[in-house]
Design a protein around this motif. Structure first.
Motif, PDB file in Angstrom:
ATOM      1  N   THR A 299      52.347 -53.352 -38.324  1.00 22.57           N
ATOM      2  CA  THR A 299      51.277 -54.286 -37.857  1.00 22.57           C
ATOM      3  C   THR A 299      50.257 -53.915 -37.559  1.00 22.57           C
ATOM      4  O   THR A 299      50.114 -53.163 -36.710  1.00 22.57           O
ATOM      5  N   PHE A 300      49.011 -54.537 -37.905  1.00 22.46           N
ATOM      6  CA  PHE A 300      47.772 -53.876 -37.626  1.00 22.46           C
ATOM      7  C   PHE A 300      46.641 -54.995 -37.439  1.00 22.46           C
ATOM      8  O   PHE A 300      46.892 -55.905 -37.966  1.00 22.46           O
ATOM      9  N   ASN A 301      45.930 -54.798 -36.427  1.00 22.86           N
ATOM     10  CA  ASN A 301      44.846 -55.779 -35.904  1.00 22.86           C
ATOM     11  C   ASN A 301      43.798 -54.858 -35.888  1.00 22.86           C
ATOM     12  O   ASN A 301      43.665 -54.240 -34.723  1.00 22.86           O
ATOM     13  N   SER A 302      42.557 -55.040 -36.527  1.00 25.41           N
ATOM     14  CA  SER A 302      41.276 -54.367 -36.250  1.00 25.41           C
ATOM     15  C   SER A 302      40.590 -54.788 -35.101  1.00 25.41           C
ATOM     16  O   SER A 302      39.653 -53.898 -34.793  1.00 25.41           O
ATOM     17  N   ALA A 303      40.988 -55.903 -34.505  1.00 26.54           N
ATOM     18  CA  ALA A 303      40.404 -56.235 -33.153  1.00 26.54           C
ATOM     19  C   ALA A 303      40.976 -55.473 -32.063  1.00 26.54           C
ATOM     20  O   ALA A 303      40.864 -55.550 -30.797  1.00 26.54           O
ATOM     21  N   GLY A 304      42.233 -54.798 -32.152  1.00 30.80           N
ATOM     22  CA  GLY A 304      42.817 -54.286 -31.327  1.00 30.80           C
ATOM     23  C   GLY A 304      43.977 -55.014 -30.459  1.00 30.80           C
ATOM     24  O   GLY A 304      44.601 -54.645 -29.452  1.00 30.80           O
ATOM     25  N   ALA A 305      44.039 -56.099 -31.056  1.00 32.12           N
ATOM     26  CA  ALA A 305      44.889 -57.206 -30.392  1.00 32.12           C
ATOM     27  C   ALA A 305      46.590 -57.024 -30.865  1.00 32.12           C
ATOM     28  O   ALA A 305      46.628 -56.409 -31.843  1.00 32.12           O
ATOM     29  N   VAL A 306      47.444 -57.815 -30.422  1.00 25.53           N
ATOM     30  CA  VAL A 306      48.816 -57.643 -30.645  1.00 25.53           C
ATOM     31  C   VAL A 306      49.206 -59.008 -31.673  1.00 25.53           C
ATOM     32  O   VAL A 306      49.007 -60.031 -31.318  1.00 25.53           O
ATOM     33  N   ASN A 307      49.494 -58.556 -32.947  1.00 24.74           N
ATOM     34  CA  ASN A 307      49.907 -59.384 -33.711  1.00 24.74           C
ATOM     35  C   ASN A 307      51.377 -60.268 -33.449  1.00 24.74           C
ATOM     36  O   ASN A 307      52.011 -59.421 -32.800  1.00 24.74           O
ATOM     37  N   THR A 308      51.609 -61.507 -33.750  1.00 23.23           N
ATOM     38  CA  THR A 308      53.012 -61.964 -33.303  1.00 23.23           C
ATOM     39  C   THR A 308      53.564 -62.550 -34.351  1.00 23.23           C
ATOM     40  O   THR A 308      52.786 -63.193 -35.331  1.00 23.23           O
ATOM     41  N   LEU A 309      54.853 -62.852 -34.563  1.00 19.79           N
ATOM     42  CA  LEU A 309      55.641 -63.404 -35.771  1.00 19.79           C
ATOM     43  C   LEU A 309      56.581 -64.278 -35.248  1.00 19.79           C
ATOM     44  O   LEU A 309      57.222 -63.990 -34.205  1.00 19.79           O
ATOM     45  N   THR A 310      56.577 -65.682 -35.593  1.00 24.31           N
ATOM     46  CA  THR A 310      57.752 -66.574 -35.439  1.00 24.31           C
ATOM     47  C   THR A 310      58.246 -66.785 -36.814  1.00 24.31           C
ATOM     48  O   THR A 310      57.682 -67.461 -37.755  1.00 24.31           O
ATOM     49  N   VAL A 311      59.562 -66.261 -36.886  1.00 20.31           N
ATOM     50  CA  VAL A 311      60.163 -66.509 -38.001  1.00 20.31           C
ATOM     51  C   VAL A 311      60.696 -67.813 -38.146  1.00 20.31           C
ATOM     52  O   VAL A 311      61.523 -68.409 -37.493  1.00 20.31           O
ATOM     53  N   GLY A 312      60.444 -68.674 -39.446  1.00 19.95           N
ATOM     54  CA  GLY A 312      61.120 -70.049 -39.876  1.00 19.95           C
ATOM     55  C   GLY A 312      60.696 -70.291 -40.929  1.00 19.95           C
ATOM     56  O   GLY A 312      60.671 -69.354 -42.045  1.00 19.95           O
ATOM     57  N   VAL A 313      60.950 -71.423 -41.653  1.00 18.67           N
ATOM     58  CA  VAL A 313      60.477 -71.886 -42.686  1.00 18.67           C
ATOM     59  C   VAL A 313      59.481 -72.912 -42.750  1.00 18.67           C
ATOM     60  O   VAL A 313      59.780 -74.281 -42.488  1.00 18.67           O
ATOM     61  N   PRO A 314      58.258 -72.809 -42.553  1.00 19.21           N
ATOM     62  CA  PRO A 314      57.818 -71.319 -43.043  1.00 19.21           C
ATOM     63  C   PRO A 314      57.718 -70.531 -41.624  1.00 19.21           C
ATOM     64  O   PRO A 314      58.075 -71.069 -40.553  1.00 19.21           O
ATOM     65  N   SER A 315      57.376 -69.147 -41.958  1.00 19.34           N
ATOM     66  CA  SER A 315      57.057 -68.300 -40.625  1.00 19.34           C
ATOM     67  C   SER A 315      55.642 -68.391 -40.178  1.00 19.34           C
ATOM     68  O   SER A 315      54.736 -69.027 -40.972  1.00 19.34           O
ATOM     69  N   THR A 316      55.295 -68.054 -38.903  1.00 17.87           N
ATOM     70  CA  THR A 316      54.061 -68.063 -38.480  1.00 17.87           C
ATOM     71  C   THR A 316      53.553 -66.791 -37.931  1.00 17.87           C
ATOM     72  O   THR A 316      54.348 -66.160 -37.036  1.00 17.87           O
ATOM     73  N   VAL A 317      52.596 -66.075 -38.913  1.00 15.58           N
ATOM     74  CA  VAL A 317      51.989 -64.852 -38.235  1.00 15.58           C
ATOM     75  C   VAL A 317      50.518 -65.255 -37.693  1.00 15.58           C
ATOM     76  O   VAL A 317      49.735 -65.710 -38.303  1.00 15.58           O
ATOM     77  N   THR A 318      50.509 -64.751 -36.412  1.00 14.50           N
ATOM     78  CA  THR A 318      49.252 -65.084 -35.516  1.00 14.50           C
ATOM     79  C   THR A 318      48.815 -63.643 -35.338  1.00 14.50           C
ATOM     80  O   THR A 318      49.194 -62.728 -34.641  1.00 14.50           O
ATOM     81  N   LEU A 319      47.185 -63.495 -35.816  1.00 14.15           N
ATOM     82  CA  LEU A 319      46.289 -62.525 -35.633  1.00 14.15           C
ATOM     83  C   LEU A 319      45.245 -62.812 -34.843  1.00 14.15           C
ATOM     84  O   LEU A 319      44.249 -63.227 -35.219  1.00 14.15           O
ATOM     85  N   PRO A 320      45.426 -62.327 -33.343  1.00 16.12           N
ATOM     86  CA  PRO A 320      44.299 -62.832 -32.632  1.00 16.12           C
ATOM     87  C   PRO A 320      43.168 -61.999 -32.916  1.00 16.12           C
ATOM     88  O   PRO A 320      43.030 -60.868 -33.312  1.00 16.12           O
ATOM     89  N   GLY A 321      41.842 -62.720 -32.831  1.00 18.23           N
ATOM     90  CA  GLY A 321      40.565 -62.141 -32.578  1.00 18.23           C
ATOM     91  C   GLY A 321      39.980 -61.575 -33.877  1.00 18.23           C
ATOM     92  O   GLY A 321      38.875 -60.955 -33.916  1.00 18.23           O
ATOM     93  N   VAL A 322      40.604 -62.062 -34.994  1.00 17.48           N
ATOM     94  CA  VAL A 322      39.963 -61.477 -36.431  1.00 17.48           C
ATOM     95  C   VAL A 322      39.762 -62.828 -37.193  1.00 17.48           C
ATOM     96  O   VAL A 322      39.304 -62.468 -38.374  1.00 17.48           O
ATOM     97  N   ALA A 323      39.830 -63.888 -36.776  1.00 17.07           N
ATOM     98  CA  ALA A 323      39.332 -65.026 -37.698  1.00 17.07           C
ATOM     99  C   ALA A 323      37.793 -65.275 -37.880  1.00 17.07           C
ATOM    100  O   ALA A 323      37.216 -65.990 -36.975  1.00 17.07           O
TER     101      ALA A 323
END
Length: 380
Positions: A299-323
């Motif tokens: 798991t990598f984030n070029s802004a240095g933030a911590v990515n998070t994952l919520t597993v589900g159907v669908p899952s949600t992957v959140t990448l802070p600071g890179v949008a």
């Protein structure tokens, strides 16, 4: 659209590539009426395998699954390496139900790889039908299939990229390959300067070897796509064997009946690099691998933030600071069996964060939770 791929001798490390005929593509473009044209070109020889920044690239998201002729897809989710992409956009033509050609302008040239990810909740998946230099640009064919194999209209994301050049700095890596069903490489790139390879095993199974990149533990991200101009095909990663000398990936492909299937396929691997290969820019990108947990170096984030994952159907992957639009995403399934993964809906940008929504399906087409790789990048 129909494509074919020439079978060439395997390429080895630090040797000049043999000339590669581009895939012939018969594109039926909807301009007042269906126009048939057989596209074929002989491309010049390329240099040895090595590169830090792609020479040519483009990405797009087809937001309208039944586009009119010459349709310009979502401007906030397309960009490329050609001059003035904001005013010289990607266009898409639909050839028939579930069959499309994506026109990337002004990036014609040899080699490269293409990836595609379907965007829907119904389980309709998409594959690359082939790609060809068309005039001054690159045309990428895409076909989409509902569970069972029938062609079906769907939104999708599509990426084309080709690299050559100097090795990357320590700690970063980028590699790709385009393998025939028999394991011959049609094109490849490795930022270490080494030569990638593909070894065909049982029907629908290959080992991809990427020397000199990655490390002894799980590190980075990988994306895989089936390339087939005929019947429905899907590919995924079933095993990952990291080592200090390089990375081994086992790739499995299946037909629409879920049987192992021999087909062409592409693979891209990146460590602290965007899915299409550049360093900086883009300044905004990230990736995440879920295999039941999230190994820290996958798991990598070029802004240095911590990515998070919520597993589900669908899952949600959140990448802070890179949008940052224009932006792009890809998803690949991981694990045994004929199931597959894609995006349930387009990614959402909010307060600088981007949220991706990977969704996976059983071989029968039912939504489920399953391991996946996902990658996101901005053009900037």
């Amino acid at each position: 659209m129909h494509t074919g791929s020439a079978v060439l001798p395997a390429r080895t490390a630090r040797t000049a590539r043999t000339a590669r005929p581009v895939r012939p593509v018969r594109a039926v473009l909807l301009v007042l009426a269906l126009l048939a044209a057989l596209l074929a070109a002989a491309v010049p020889t390329a240099g040895p395998a090595h590169a830090a920044v792609p020479d040519r690239w483009g990405f797009a998201y087809l937001d309208n699954p039944t586009p009119p002729p010459g349709y310009v897809p979502d401007p906030s989710r397309q960009w490329g390496s050609w001059p003035s992409p904001a005013t010289n956009p990607v266009t898409v033509d639909q050839l028939g139900t579930g069959s499309y050609v994506v026109h990337f302008p002004l990036i014609a040239g040899p080699g490269g790889v293409a990836h595609v990810t379907a965007v829907n909740r119904a389980g309709t998946w998409c594959q690359v039908a082939g790609w060809v230099a068309a005039g001054s640009g690159i045309d990428v064919g895409v076909s989409c299939h509902r569970p069972g194999g029938a062609l079906d209209d769907s939104p999708f994301t599509v990426l084309y990229t080709a690299s050559s050049g100097a090795p990357l700095p320590p700690g970063a890596a980028y590699a790709y390959l385009d393998s025939t069903a028999g394991g011959t490489l049609l094109d490849q790139y490795n930022s270490s300067g080494g030569g990638n390879s593909s070894f065909h095993g049982a029907t629908g199974s290959w080992k991809a070897w990427l020397p000199g990149v990655g490390g002894p533990g799980y590190l980075g991200n990988v994306e895989v796509t089936a390339v087939d101009p005929g019947q429905g095909a899907r590919c995924k990663v079933t095993e990952w064997g990291p080592s200090s000398s390089g990375q081994t990936f086992v790739v499995a492909c299946f037909d629409a009946s879920n049987a192992p299937f021999d087909t062409e396929w592409t693979l891209s691997y990146s460590v602290k690099r965007a899915v299409h290969g550049p360093a900086i820019p883009p300044k905004s990108f990230g990736y995440l691998w879920y295999n039941g947990s999230v190994p820290p170096a996958t798991t990598f984030n070029s802004a240095g933030a911590v990515n998070t994952l919520t597993v589900g159907v669908p899952s949600t992957v959140t990448l802070p600071g890179v949008a940052v639009p224009a932006d792009h995403a890809q998803v690949t399934a991981f694990g045994s069996g004929a199931g597959w993964c894609q995006l349930a809906q387009p990614w959402v940008r909010s307060s600088g964060a981007v949220q991706l929504y990977p969704i996976c399906f059983t071989p029968g087409g039912g939504p489920t939770t399953a391991p996946f790789f996902t990658a996101y990048t901005s053009a900037f």
